[in-house]
Design an enzyme around this catalytic site. Sequence first.
Site, PDB file in Angstrom:
ATOM      1  CE  LYS A  14      -2.280  12.427  17.351  1.00 44.05           C
ATOM      2  NZ  LYS A  14      -2.374  10.902  16.926  1.00 44.05           N
ATOM      3  NE  ARG A  88      -6.666   4.910  20.687  1.00 46.06           N
ATOM      4  CZ  ARG A  88      -5.572   4.727  20.006  1.00 46.06           C
ATOM      5  NH1 ARG A  88      -5.012   5.723  19.531  1.00 46.06           N
ATOM      6  NH2 ARG A  88      -5.042   3.417  19.487  1.00 46.06           N
ATOM      7  CG  HIS A 203      -5.464  -0.398  11.799  1.00 46.01           C
ATOM      8  ND1 HIS A 203      -6.416   0.476  12.271  1.00 46.01           N
ATOM      9  CD2 HIS A 203      -4.111  -0.008  12.283  1.00 46.01           C
ATOM     10  CE1 HIS A 203      -5.673   1.616  12.755  1.00 46.01           C
ATOM     11  NE2 HIS A 203      -4.533   1.414  12.813  1.00 46.01           N
ATOM     12  N   GLY A 205      -1.185   0.387   9.698  1.00 43.57           N
ATOM     13  CA  GLY A 205      -0.423   1.598   9.836  1.00 43.57           C
ATOM     14  C   GLY A 205       0.914   1.373  10.158  1.00 43.57           C
ATOM     15  CG  ASN A 206       4.750   3.176  12.603  1.00 44.15           C
ATOM     16  OD1 ASN A 206       5.531   2.144  11.929  1.00 44.15           O
ATOM     17  ND2 ASN A 206       5.326   3.779  13.637  1.00 44.15           N
ATOM     18  NE  ARG A 236       4.233  -2.078  18.520  1.00 46.79           N
ATOM     19  CZ  ARG A 236       2.908  -1.500  18.328  1.00 46.79           C
ATOM     20  NH1 ARG A 236       2.156  -2.146  17.733  1.00 46.79           N
ATOM     21  NH2 ARG A 236       2.741  -0.526  18.886  1.00 46.79           N
ATOM     22  NE  ARG A 280       4.795   8.174   4.483  1.00 48.43           N
ATOM     23  CZ  ARG A 280       4.291   8.830   5.188  1.00 48.43           C
ATOM     24  NH1 ARG A 280       3.604   9.987   4.959  1.00 48.43           N
ATOM     25  NH2 ARG A 280       4.538   8.870   6.700  1.00 48.43           N
ATOM     26  N   GLY A 328      -2.746   0.876   4.666  1.00 55.74           N
ATOM     27  CA  GLY A 328      -4.005   0.338   3.981  1.00 55.74           C
ATOM     28  C   GLY A 328      -4.842   1.202   3.129  1.00 55.74           C
ATOM     29  CG  ASN A 330      -2.611   7.073   2.136  1.00 56.01           C
ATOM     30  OD1 ASN A 330      -3.066   7.699   1.851  1.00 56.01           O
ATOM     31  ND2 ASN A 330      -2.279   7.091   3.768  1.00 56.01           N
TER      32      ASN A 330
HETATM   33  P1  ADP Z   1      -0.022   4.848  13.609  1.00 60.47           P
HETATM   34  O1  ADP Z   1      -1.239   5.566  13.895  1.00 60.47           O
HETATM   35  O2  ADP Z   1       0.272   3.353  13.864  1.00 60.47           O
HETATM   36  O3  ADP Z   1       1.044   5.620  13.911  1.00 60.47           O
HETATM   37  P2  ADP Z   1      -0.765   5.364  10.626  1.00 60.47           P
HETATM   38  O4  ADP Z   1      -2.050   4.714  10.640  1.00 60.47           O
HETATM   39  O5  ADP Z   1      -0.587   7.003  10.891  1.00 60.47           O
HETATM   40  O6  ADP Z   1      -0.064   4.813  12.030  1.00 60.47           O
HETATM   41  O7  ADP Z   1       0.074   5.095   9.528  1.00 60.47           O
HETATM   42  C1  ADP Z   1       1.472   5.503   9.249  1.00 60.47           C
HETATM   43  C2  ADP Z   1       2.089   4.715   8.271  1.00 60.47           C
HETATM   44  O8  ADP Z   1       1.583   4.808   7.080  1.00 60.47           O
HETATM   45  C3  ADP Z   1       3.530   5.610   7.954  1.00 60.47           C
HETATM   46  O9  ADP Z   1       4.690   5.096   8.857  1.00 60.47           O
HETATM   47  C4  ADP Z   1       3.901   4.941   6.616  1.00 60.47           C
HETATM   48  O10 ADP Z   1       4.444   3.650   6.825  1.00 60.47           O
HETATM   49  C5  ADP Z   1       2.488   4.795   5.915  1.00 60.47           C
HETATM   50  N1  ADP Z   1       2.045   5.494   4.817  1.00 60.47           N
HETATM   51  C6  ADP Z   1       1.611   6.906   5.142  1.00 60.47           C
HETATM   52  N2  ADP Z   1       1.366   7.314   3.656  1.00 60.47           N
HETATM   53  C7  ADP Z   1       1.846   6.382   2.780  1.00 60.47           C
HETATM   54  C8  ADP Z   1       1.879   6.250   1.490  1.00 60.47           C
HETATM   55  N3  ADP Z   1       1.456   7.242   0.583  1.00 60.47           N
HETATM   56  N4  ADP Z   1       2.406   5.241   1.108  1.00 60.47           N
HETATM   57  C9  ADP Z   1       2.714   4.052   1.804  1.00 60.47           C
HETATM   58  N5  ADP Z   1       2.818   4.266   3.098  1.00 60.47           N
HETATM   59  C10 ADP Z   1       2.195   5.370   3.563  1.00 60.47           C
END
Ligand code: ADP
Length: 394
Positions: A14, A88, A203, A205-206, A236, A280, A328, A330
């Site tokens: 990226k 990174r 933070h 995310g996934n 995890r 989601r 966080g 969304n």
């Molecule tokens: P990583 O960088 O660790 O792969 P991200 O920060 O991109 O993760 O987050 C991805 C995750 O965010 C998705 O797997 C999903 O679970 C969650 N996500 C994204 N959009 C939404 C949403 N609208 N509502 C709930 N969860 C969401």
Amino acid sequence: MKILSVNAGSSSLKFQAYEMPNETILVKGVFERIGLEGSFYTIKINGEKIKKEVPIKNHEVAVQILTEELVNLDVVKDLKEIEGVGHRVVHGGDIYKDSVVIDDNVLSTIEELSPLAPLHNPANLVGIQAFMKQIPSAVQVACFDTAFHQTIEEDRYLYAVPNEWYTKYGVRKYGFHGMSHKYVSHRVSDLLDKKYCNIIVCHLGNGGSISAVRDGRCIDTTMGFTPNAGIVMGSRSGDIDYSIIPYIMKKTGKSIEEIDTILNKQSGMLAVSEISSDFRDIEAKISERDHKAILAHYLFVNSVVSYIAKYYVELGGADAICFTAGVGENSPHVRRMVIDRLACLGLKLDRKQNEEMRLGKEGMITREDSSVPCFVIPTDEEVMIARDTYSFLN
Ligand code: ADP
């Protein structure tokens, strides 16, 4: 001054180009399936998206295509205009406490640290070497995921295990997602207009981690020796009783590698919900009152709340709590569950603001009379990398 921010994975790369210091994004994109069948790249420039399916044999080819595109798309006339490339790098061990200009010594150290991040550091190195070859005039900078957490003190980074595990084998808490925690904590400190403040960054995310930041310095974080520790994540487990591992090995006859894969890729939200690792998909099932989806959310929220509470105490109170990354940024649902559970600390959610804060919006989601303001801060690791890189050139 033009600066590239790069994140090279094992089969992806990226990039984002900035005009600094005003941080204007000139172009961004991603190369995917590098070294695999069906490789392609996408580039976004001036609101347009370009997608090309071409063979991309390795990272060097990806960087060669990228540099050609930068000239073709008129981002630069000459590659020498790119004065810095920030990379990174996942693991800097306890050697790098900040970003660093890459030289031969840094390259070999990143390689030596590879056993600590066997999937990531080698891929990061390949990316760095490709850019060193294609844009030799640029200053190359390594920005480590672990560096921001290097301010954590001994009494919090050591595990209660034989000292030799640390001195001989490097077993200690390192922490990850550092560029994100750094960006978000700096951003909220700007919003509060306070240099000296206590901030808790979630933070989510996934992969997910929470950190406690005092006056811009991290004092604790949830991920540990590896990114598997801490809160429940997409796939995890987060913290578990380690004795489960030998117990399940004996019960199932599975190897340590298989168990490692299960704890990494088949646990967390995926395992509890039996639906998906993606919030989601799970939230869609919650609206149907699916028990396992609801349960997975409770496990997740329990782990997040317990670490926020712990850090609130460790910090001696907080000036702000921030939510960032995919979940966080969304999921108003998750944020509501977390903040409501912290009502005993005097936190008061602004339900309307919370619902509105998604899709890259930044702002406060608690009421004015909340004891601690909570914010949604969309993370921006790329700009943090560009800023650190720029700092060496300026
Ligand atoms: P990583 O960088 O660790 O792969 P991200 O920060 O991109 O993760 O987050 C991805 C995750 O965010 C998705 O797997 C999903 O679970 C969650 N996500 C994204 N959009 C939404 C949403 N609208 N509502 C709930 N969860 C969401």
